[in-house]
Write a protein that holds these residues in place. Structure first.
Motif, PDB file in Angstrom:
ATOM      1  N   PHE A 237      27.730  27.909  -1.209  1.00  0.00           N
ATOM      2  CA  PHE A 237      27.041  29.200  -1.292  1.00  0.00           C
ATOM      3  C   PHE A 237      25.537  29.044  -1.059  1.00  0.00           C
ATOM      4  O   PHE A 237      24.986  27.974  -1.273  1.00  0.00           O
ATOM      5  N   PRO A 238      24.887  30.131  -0.635  1.00  0.00           N
ATOM      6  CA  PRO A 238      23.479  29.995  -0.255  1.00  0.00           C
ATOM      7  C   PRO A 238      22.525  30.172  -1.423  1.00  0.00           C
ATOM      8  O   PRO A 238      21.733  31.092  -1.433  1.00  0.00           O
ATOM      9  N   ALA A 239      22.593  29.295  -2.387  1.00  0.00           N
ATOM     10  CA  ALA A 239      21.641  29.356  -3.498  1.00  0.00           C
ATOM     11  C   ALA A 239      21.705  28.085  -4.326  1.00  0.00           C
ATOM     12  O   ALA A 239      22.739  27.404  -4.365  1.00  0.00           O
ATOM     13  N   LEU A 240      20.615  27.759  -4.985  1.00  0.00           N
ATOM     14  CA  LEU A 240      20.541  26.714  -6.000  1.00  0.00           C
ATOM     15  C   LEU A 240      21.021  25.338  -5.534  1.00  0.00           C
ATOM     16  O   LEU A 240      21.484  24.529  -6.322  1.00  0.00           O
TER      17      LEU A 240
ATOM     18  N   PRO B 229      30.957  40.165  -1.967  1.00  0.00           N
ATOM     19  CA  PRO B 229      29.867  39.594  -1.160  1.00  0.00           C
ATOM     20  C   PRO B 229      28.541  40.340  -1.309  1.00  0.00           C
ATOM     21  O   PRO B 229      27.478  39.708  -1.331  1.00  0.00           O
TER      22      PRO B 229
ATOM     23  N   LEU C 137      27.017  39.473  -4.556  1.00  0.00           N
ATOM     24  CA  LEU C 137      26.704  38.052  -4.528  1.00  0.00           C
ATOM     25  C   LEU C 137      25.403  37.805  -3.773  1.00  0.00           C
ATOM     26  O   LEU C 137      24.522  37.084  -4.230  1.00  0.00           O
ATOM     27  N   LEU C 138      25.267  38.439  -2.609  1.00  0.00           N
ATOM     28  CA  LEU C 138      24.067  38.228  -1.806  1.00  0.00           C
ATOM     29  C   LEU C 138      22.814  38.650  -2.573  1.00  0.00           C
ATOM     30  O   LEU C 138      21.819  37.924  -2.604  1.00  0.00           O
TER      31      LEU C 138
ATOM     32  N   ALA D 187      22.366  36.174  -5.488  1.00  0.00           N
ATOM     33  CA  ALA D 187      22.045  34.813  -5.027  1.00  0.00           C
ATOM     34  C   ALA D 187      20.579  34.734  -4.614  1.00  0.00           C
ATOM     35  O   ALA D 187      19.877  33.767  -4.918  1.00  0.00           O
ATOM     36  N   LEU D 188      20.129  35.774  -3.933  1.00  0.00           N
ATOM     37  CA  LEU D 188      18.740  35.777  -3.477  1.00  0.00           C
ATOM     38  C   LEU D 188      17.778  35.796  -4.668  1.00  0.00           C
ATOM     39  O   LEU D 188      16.788  35.055  -4.713  1.00  0.00           O
TER      40      LEU D 188
ATOM     41  N   ASP E  46      18.014  32.430  -6.538  1.00  0.00           N
ATOM     42  CA  ASP E  46      17.484  31.374  -5.689  1.00  0.00           C
ATOM     43  C   ASP E  46      15.956  31.428  -5.659  1.00  0.00           C
ATOM     44  O   ASP E  46      15.273  30.418  -5.756  1.00  0.00           O
ATOM     45  N   ARG E  47      15.435  32.640  -5.555  1.00  0.00           N
ATOM     46  CA  ARG E  47      13.976  32.797  -5.549  1.00  0.00           C
ATOM     47  C   ARG E  47      13.390  32.327  -6.866  1.00  0.00           C
ATOM     48  O   ARG E  47      12.342  31.681  -6.903  1.00  0.00           O
TER      49      ARG E  47
ATOM     50  N   GLY F  14      22.509  24.879   1.418  1.00  0.00           N
ATOM     51  CA  GLY F  14      22.376  25.845   0.322  1.00  0.00           C
ATOM     52  C   GLY F  14      21.173  25.611  -0.563  1.00  0.00           C
ATOM     53  O   GLY F  14      21.142  26.061  -1.700  1.00  0.00           O
TER      54      GLY F  14
END
Ligand code: SF4
Ligand code: SF4
Ligand code: SF4
Lengths: 633, 161
Positions: A68-71, A213, A216-217, A220-221, A224-225, A288
């Motif tokens: 996934f796109p985070a962390l 999704p 999640l997006l 996740a953003l 993540d930030r 990710g």
């Protein structure tokens, strides 16, 4: 679906492969990655199994959020019985393998048996094949990966491979992906070597269908930030982990000349993090990850001209710098490159080499053992030559390759006093004498001395007690030289790092060196939106407790107890000689250490001997191992 | 039609994390899976290569011009959008794209390309380094672009040395 990735069971001896579902119930109890690996291993490796025997099992696992796109969710867990300790062997690797494994249709692999000839496993589009690796045997880890990528015809194929060290059963050989991603600790590469297994390759693109999704997006953003914008992550993204060196050598907690000192003082100045900048081409990242903590480095001139590698990390500065008394970035970069190509854990290598140098200084090892090589502090050539001897098992290298416990039997029992290890597993080049919480963490770590199982990095910041209470849910003493309440701190980090490893995300993006990084409660929405499983913070903590206790039980069944939960004897006997006033003249106090250890046991629900109590096992739903997992074969 | 903003790529800042790629497939198809991404990172750590490949929304767009059934149109942002009702899956647009930024969706057999996410590019949001930015003409600094290309080419040449 995120939850439809499979378990592949591979018997290299019988040349058999089975594909199984992973029940959702198991996810709810263990998540994935490290947690599920150990559920499977606890129920498949019997206590009498030798780590190098075909009966030992190697588990590969992607975390529940891997891909996934985070962390920094690009991580892979490699677990097995540790050839150095005979207990838990477990390693968490960044890079790109795990995400690719999931896209190839699998979350977990269990590998047992020994192939007759060098082999590799190809996991592709939901299927698994065992192939010949005779043409790959002897290749360094980089070349082997390039050949494998060509061979699959997929430029996205990712491999985890062993190098010369794994082939030669060096007990601290590792598994590599890419240039520098290492399943570094615990000798996982040696176990692969013992199975005649050169590589595992993942290729394929089976979509991972996500529960929600859109949410999640957004989430996740946001998370993540938050992780990438901490002061810690921002500095890390610029300097890499060498940033830690500047603190540790100026204050005095970096192992120097094999822990005879706790800092090189001014001599160590050339190794400051900023001095790496001039070799840095750019920062690169794991899949990710938006923190990008690693340099791509290149040496453009001089004796190591043309060396290109990634890193080096803080640990490498210790291993090929302060540990052996060499203070030259180019040398560290060179050794870093060599270790990665040989496929050897550079932490264990550095600590073992530093130990050998001190044994030479004290006459336990002589020129007769080294083929005439003099192991003199600060001699670059001696460091590299000894490292090669270990990888190729020549001269004294053949003894050192078996790990500190076995080697010390050859050198004389009291040589072990100078070995910085617990449970037979070499520590990284940090000097924990002045920091009781760090000392407890390396000592109780299930895989043997290691900082990544529990190190409460934020202890050093001496945060206000209200802040600490908010994080830990307990009163925690702010002073990092204190022993009181630090058992609880270590316990909390053990649970957190277990959950993080089971989710497949990066420890640098959780509460480790920054109090503001995400923690348990922040993973709850990610799990729900990605996998559709609802959990609370308390559930996650309980999973961490359950997973950690299973590892502890694996060690208990293999003969470990309280006696194995102590840092090196040297930490109790010799005071630190250098550093700032709060780090100088420090050693551990045995009585206080014992109190801290007992507090830690109580917090876990383990008895005074460190054995999980019956009621604790019942509460966590851990039963006796049934050794049934592999019966299907 | 001129667009208000352009999706710009600065490869020398790309770390190869693929967050943009994964976010793109999540946004458009609700999945993690690169064959569904409209942006692809060519990444080879052994070659030291991280290059984001994405549609530049050409003004005189070869994909659009070559489409015989006029299935590609320009929206108000200048994005070249595929109308899947019309698209017959001849894949000509994939072949003619000078950047290789028009991809095949193996499930449908039809092309997929960047649609600028309706004006809110998720790739640029996820990119932490500024390797992908959604910029208005005023925000585009030609000196920075010049330096970016220069550094990038320099790195390419150096790699060979
Ligand atoms: S898909 Fe290719 S040809 Fe079409 S607008 Fe984008 S870059 Fe130009
Ligand atoms: S703007 Fe949207 S569609 Fe285009 S590449 Fe970025 S994420 Fe994908
Ligand atoms: S998000 Fe940015 S840094 Fe990461 S791969 Fe995409 S372009 Fe490169």
């Amino acid at each position: 679906m995120v939850l439809n990735r499979k378990l592949g069971i591979i018997d290299l001896g019988k040349n058999r492969v089975l594909v199984r579902e992973i029940p959702v119930e198991l996810r709810k109890k263990h998540l994935g990655g490290r947690g599920l690996n150990w559920y499977y291993l606890y129920n498949s490796i019997r206590p009498d199994v030798d780590p190098y025997s075909p009966e030992n099992v190697l588990a590969i696992g992607a975390g529940l959020l891997t891909g996934f796109p985070a962390l920094g969710a690009g991580r892979t867990q490699i677990s097995t019985k540790n050839p150095m300790t005979g207990g838990v062997g477990d390693s968490n690797m960044g890079g790109a393998f795990g995400p690719q494994l999931r896209l190839a249709g699998f979350d977990h692999l269990l590998i047992v048996g020994r192939a007759e000839k060098p082999s590799y496993i190809l996991v592709r589009d939901g299927g698994i094949e065992i192939r010949s690796a005779e043409h790959l045997w002897g290749l360094d880890t980089h070349t082997a990966q390039k050949v494998l990528r060509e061979e699959t015809g997929d430029d996205r194929a990712e491999s985890m491979v062993i190098g010369r060290a794994g082939e030669n059963l060096v007990s601290f050989a590792n598994v590599m992906n890419g240039i520098k991603n290492a399943g570094g600790r615990s000798g996982t590469g040696a176990v692969m070597g013992s199975k005649n297994l050169k590589a595992i390759v993942a290729s394929g693109d089976i979509d991972l269908v996500v529960h929600d999704p859109e949410k999640l997006l957004d989430y996740a953003l946001e998370v993540d930030r938050r992780a990438r914008n901490t002061k810690w992550a921002k500095t890390l993204g610029r300097l890499g982990t060498p940033l830690l060196y500047d603190v540790s050598y100026t204050t005095g907690f970096i192992g120097t000349l094999n822990w005879q000192y706790n800092t090189p003082g001014e001599d160590g100045k050339p190794l400051e993090a900023e001095n790496l900048e001039k070799y840095s081409v750019k920062m690169v990242a794991c899949i990710g990850c938006s923190v990008h903590c690693r340099h791509r480095v290149k040496i453009r001139e001089g004796r190591y001209r043309g060396v290109v590698t990634e890193g080096p990390e803080y640990a490498a500065i210790g291993a090929f710098g302060t540990g052996v008394g060499v203070y030259d970035w180019e040398f560290v970069i060179k050794c870093n490159e060599m270790a990665n190509k040989w496929g050897i854990d550079l932490i264990s290598l550095g600590t073992t080499v530093a130990w050998a140098f001190e044994l030479f200084q004290r006459g336990y090892i002589t020129e007769n053992d080294t083929g005439g090589l003099r192991l003199e502090w600060g001699d670059e050539n001696a460091v590299l030559e000894l490292a090669k001897m270990i990888v190729e098992r020549k001269n004294v290298g053949n003894v050192l390759a078996d790990g500190m416990l076995k080697a010390s039997e050859k050198f004389g029992k009291d040589s072990l006093y100078y070995a910085n290890q617990t449970k037979g597993h070499p520590n990284l080049l940090t000097d924990e004498r002045g920091i009781p919480s760090f000392a407890l963490g390396i000592a109780t770590s299930t895989r043997g001395a290691d900082h990544l199982r529990s190190r409460p990095g934020i202890d050093l910041f001496q945060l206000p007690e209200e802040t600490l209470e908010r994080i830990y849910g307990h009163r925690i003493v702010s002073d990092f030289t204190a022993y009181e309440t630090k058992g609880i701190m270590v316990w909390w980090h053990e649970l957190l790092y277990n959950v993080v490893d089971s989710l497949g995300i990066c420890k640098f993006q959780t509460v480790f060196n920054s109090a503001n990084s995400p923690r348990f409660e922040d993973y709850v929405p990610l799990i729900e939106f990605a996998a559709g499983i609802r959990m609370t913070k308390e559930d996650l903590m309980e999973i961490g407790e359950r997973n950690y206790t299973i590892e502890r039980m694996f060690n208990v069944l293999n003969g470990f107890s309280r006696k194995d939960d102590y840092p090196p004897e040297r930490y109790f006997r010799e005071e630190t000689k250098r550093g700032l006033p709060f780090m100088k003249g420090r050693k551990l106090d045995r009585e206080k250490y014992d109190m801290m250890l007992e507090e830690y046991y109580r917090q876990h629900g383990w008895d005074e001997n460190g054995v999980p109590k019956r009621e604790t096992l019942e509460r966590l739903g851990i039963s006796e191992p049934d050794y049934s997992i592999l019966e299907v074969l | 039609m001129t667009s208000e903003r352009y999706l710009m790529v600065f490869p020398e800042l790309c770390t190869g994390c693929r967050e943009c790629e994964i976010a793109c497939s999540l946004k458009h198809d609700g999945v993690v899976g690169y064959q569904k991404s409209r942006i692809r990172i060519i990444r080879d750590v052994f070659e030291g290569m991280e290059i984001p490949v994405v549609c530049m929304q050409c003004i005189d767009a070869p994909c659009m011009n070559s489409c015989r059934v006029e299935a590609i149109y320009v929206d108000e942002r200048g994005a070249k959008i595929i109308d899947y009702e019309r698209c017959i899956g001849c894949r000509r647009c994939i072949v003619v794209c000078p950047l290789g930024a028009n991809f095949l969706n193996p499930e449908t057999g039809k092309p997929i390309k960047c649609d600028l996410c309706g004006g809110d590019p998720v790739c640029a949001e996820f990119c932490s380094t500024g390797a992908i930015r959604y910029l208005s003409p005023e925000e585009i600094n030609s000196e920075e672009l010049r330096l970016a290309s220069r550094n990038y080419i320099k790195a390419l040449i150096e790699r060979e040395m």
